[in-house]
Design a protein around this motif. Structure first.
Motif, PDB file in Angstrom:
ATOM      1  N   TYR A   1       0.829  -1.207   0.000  1.00  0.00           N
ATOM      2  CA  TYR A   1       0.000   0.000   0.000  1.00  0.00           C
ATOM      3  C   TYR A   1       0.866   1.261   0.000  1.00  0.00           C
TER       4      TYR A   1
ATOM      5  N   PRO B   1      -8.881   6.238  -4.540  1.00  0.00           N
ATOM      6  CA  PRO B   1      -8.338   4.879  -4.387  1.00  0.00           C
ATOM      7  C   PRO B   1      -9.304   3.932  -3.679  1.00  0.00           C
TER       8      PRO B   1
ATOM      9  N   ASN C   1       2.131   1.796  -3.439  1.00  0.00           N
ATOM     10  CA  ASN C   1       1.039   2.340  -4.253  1.00  0.00           C
ATOM     11  C   ASN C   1       0.855   3.832  -4.012  1.00  0.00           C
ATOM     12  N   SER C   2       0.853   4.220  -2.737  1.00  0.00           N
ATOM     13  CA  SER C   2       0.696   5.640  -2.404  1.00  0.00           C
ATOM     14  C   SER C   2       1.793   6.473  -3.054  1.00  0.00           C
TER      15      SER C   2
ATOM     16  N   THR D   1      -4.217   2.309  -1.576  1.00  0.00           N
ATOM     17  CA  THR D   1      -3.126   3.147  -1.093  1.00  0.00           C
ATOM     18  C   THR D   1      -3.082   2.986   0.426  1.00  0.00           C
TER      19      THR D   1
END
Lengths: 304, 311
Positions: free
Chosen positions: A93, A237, A96-97, A249
């Motif tokens: 995560y 998201p 992803n962020s 995220t």
């Protein structure tokens, strides 16, 4: 020009400004003490939730879900963070962020600066209509209600992924950024650009070689605003990851885990560790780059 | 060719000039592309999409059926929806009543100068930088009735004798939401008021001081009137932002207890993404359009009220 610099300068000047002599210096002194206590008290109120949220995130699970947990950690337990990182998939995560935020900021810097530059320097056919439509979408503001069509459109374009999240987020912040950049460029003289044109630079070349470097101050502002908007974004998201948890995220991951935690509070320590992982990067960036944040907020509000 | 015509535009043949202009405009249009494409796909088309589907009954899977104004008639009759509109207005009113005077007072204090100014300012701004969704999650933890940090502190200070059920009671939950909203936004409003105050000519406050005006009189009769144009915009931005709330409400109360703190957009979200049976896309779209109209009407009403008050 920039409110931030004015703000600092004016703030400094104000303090030693000559004040009319007061007869009741005792009362003035009392007033200053009361004011100091109030301002400090407010600072404590602002920080308390964050401090206790952090303390809980380094406390053992059995402590924080107990009926009398106390305010300080019984023992400093950093395993909540490593658990969140490895077992709760927060490493993914986090990445992803970072990816989403990076794409938003890069696209924003390039695309918005081009659009802002064109709107400032050109009078294209249809430009007034375009700017009116920009303003309309800003004020119509269907925000959360648009998530469903946004996701469906991204899916039909084949970008129901991190790229799609970035593009939807960019579409949400772009208008204000374009206007900030446009206003900044209009404030720049055209002499250097004219000289470049005379020397044979095309319109795009003039933008890239001459105008873009001159725009650095406003671009730092939009980068900081874009970072804040994207890193903190929850709705986009959230909706994109409903069908695919791997797209979460950091912020969506924390909230998803919190939903589970409501049942048995079994993961509250992990939730809080994740929450602090989401807060710490932006706190650090904010403390270091505070004046750019301040400039972005004031200019964004005044122009928006 | 084009290079020459830039300089000697006046001397070059009209046809050549037109070709140059066309190339210039083509470059300019091409430069709009990278931001216009995401804008059209994800900001413009979705608006039309919502308006279009608000006239259909659709669960998102089978074929949509045109139903005319049926969805809007249902919106008009939907008691829970109008309750969420009322809650949104209460949330907005509560936030403004606390936030705006506090922000004004702080801005004035900073305007007159204080010690440790930059440290205090950093602390007051800090909550605004943070993700509202994460703030909701952390406060949800701190607000717990049993073992919650806030209850522990209040009991420790002997301010309360029994723990407060911050989120489980309808009134308390709304007040909790309002408090957290104020906590997060008072700093930004303070900054915007302050930025407006420093544009006030110094002679005005100085002459007020010379004439013996106290702090309150200076604020009331010199600073506040000069600040009105800025304050009007700041309050309008706040109103619009609060009416569109979603993140904080979703993670702090999720509309609970039993829908008592549902605001417009948490209510709408459910019809799209968290349906009890099947998604009701057409109805959700009609709710979205209605919400947008509500935000517009409240903004216009606010502007009329302040204009009348000033006249």
């Amino acid at each position: 020009m920039s409110a931030a610099t004015d703000l600092r300068v004016a703030g400094r000047e104000q303090a030693p400004a000559p004040r009319p002599p007061r007869r009741h210096s005792g009362r003035t002194w009392l007033r200053r003490v009361v004011l100091g206590v109030l301002l400090t008290g407010l600072a404590v109120v602002m920080l308390t939730p964050l401090v206790f949220g952090f303390f809980a995130s380094v406390s053992p699970l059995r402590q924080i879900v107990g009926s009398d947990p106390g305010l300080l950690p019984d023992s400093w337990d950093w395993s909540n963070y490593s658990d969140a990182w490895t077992r709760a998939n927060f490493a993914r995560y986090f990445v992803n962020s970072v990816v989403v935020t990076l794409v938003v900021v890069v696209v924003d810097t390039l695309a918005s600066s081009m659009t802002g530059y064109v709107l400032a320097r050109k009078h294209l056919p249809g430009q007034r209509v375009l700017e009116t439509v920009f303003m309309l979408t800003l004020f119509i503001g269907l925000t959360t209600a648009m998530l469903y069509p946004q996701y469906q459109i991204a899916r039909s374009l084949g970008i129901a992924n991190l790229l799609g999240i970035s593009m939807v987020e960019y579409a949400g912040i772009m208008i204000i950024h374009v206007y900030l950049i446009k206003a900044f460029v209009q404030g720049l003289g055209t002499e250097i650009e004219d000289a470049a044109r005379v020397d044979g630079c095309g319109f795009f070349g003039t933008y890239r070689r001459i105008a873009l470097p001159l725009m650095t101050p406003i671009l730092v502002t939009t980068i900081v605003l874009g970072f804040q908007a994207s890193w903190n974004n929850y709705q986009v998201p959230l909706v994109f990851s409903l069908a695919e948890a791997d797209l979460r995220t950091l912020i969506v991951g924390v909230s998803a885990l919190q939903y589970d935690a409501v049942e048995g509070m079994s993961a509250y320590n992990t939730v809080l560790a994740g929450a602090n992982m989401a807060l710490i990067p932006i706190i650090v960036v904010f403390v270091v780059l505070q004046r750019f944040f301040v400039r972005g907020w004031t200019e964004g509000a005044v122009k928006g | 060719m084009s290079r020459v015509s830039v300089v000697g535009a006046g001397r070059s043949a009209p046809a050549d000039q037109r070709g140059w202009r066309r190339r210039e405009n083509a470059a300019a249009f091409a430069m709009l592309g990278p931001s216009l494409l995401p804008y059209i796909a994800f900001a413009l088309v979705p608006v039309g999409w919502l308006v279009y589907y608000s006239f259909f009954r659709w669960n998102g899977f089978t074929d949509p059926t045109f139903v005319g104004l049926e969805n809007y008639q249902r919106v008009a009759r939907d008691g829970e929806w109008w309750e969420s509109v009322v809650t949104t207005l209460q949330f907005t009113g509560g936030r403004l009543v606390l936030e705006i005077p506090l922000a004004l007072a702080l801005a004035y204090v900073f305007f007159r100068g204080v010690r440790a100014e930059s440290l205090l300012r950093t602390i007051y701004f800090l909550p605004y930088v943070l993700s509202p969704a994460i703030i909701g999650i952390i406060f949800g933890f701190l607000f717990r009735e049993v073992g919650g940090q806030f209850n522990q502190i209040l009991e420790g200070l002997s301010l309360i004798s029994a723990p407060i059920n911050f989120l489980g009671d309808a009134t308390n939950a709304l007040l909790s939401l309002i408090s957290v909203g104020v906590w997060a936004h008072v700093g930004i409003n303070m900054l915007l008021f302050f930025a407006g105050m420093i544009t006030i000519p110094r002679e005005l406050t100085e002459s007020a001081a010379v004439e013996g005006a106290g702090e309150w009189q200076t604020f009331r009769h010199v600073v506040l009137p000069m600040l009105m144009p800025v304050a009007r915009v700041v309050v309008l931005i706040s109103i619009i932002g609060i009416l569109r709330s979603f993140d904080l409400v979703k993670t702090l109360t999720d509309g609970g207890p039993t829908g008592a703190t549902d605001v417009m957009f948490t209510y709408i979200y459910r019809f799209f993404f968290e349906p009890e049976t099947v998604p009701q896309i057409g109805y959700a779209a009609a709710l979205g359009v209605t919400a947008s109209v509500v935000v517009g009407l409240v903004s216009v009403a606010y502007l009329r009220v302040v204009r009348r008050a000033e006249a």
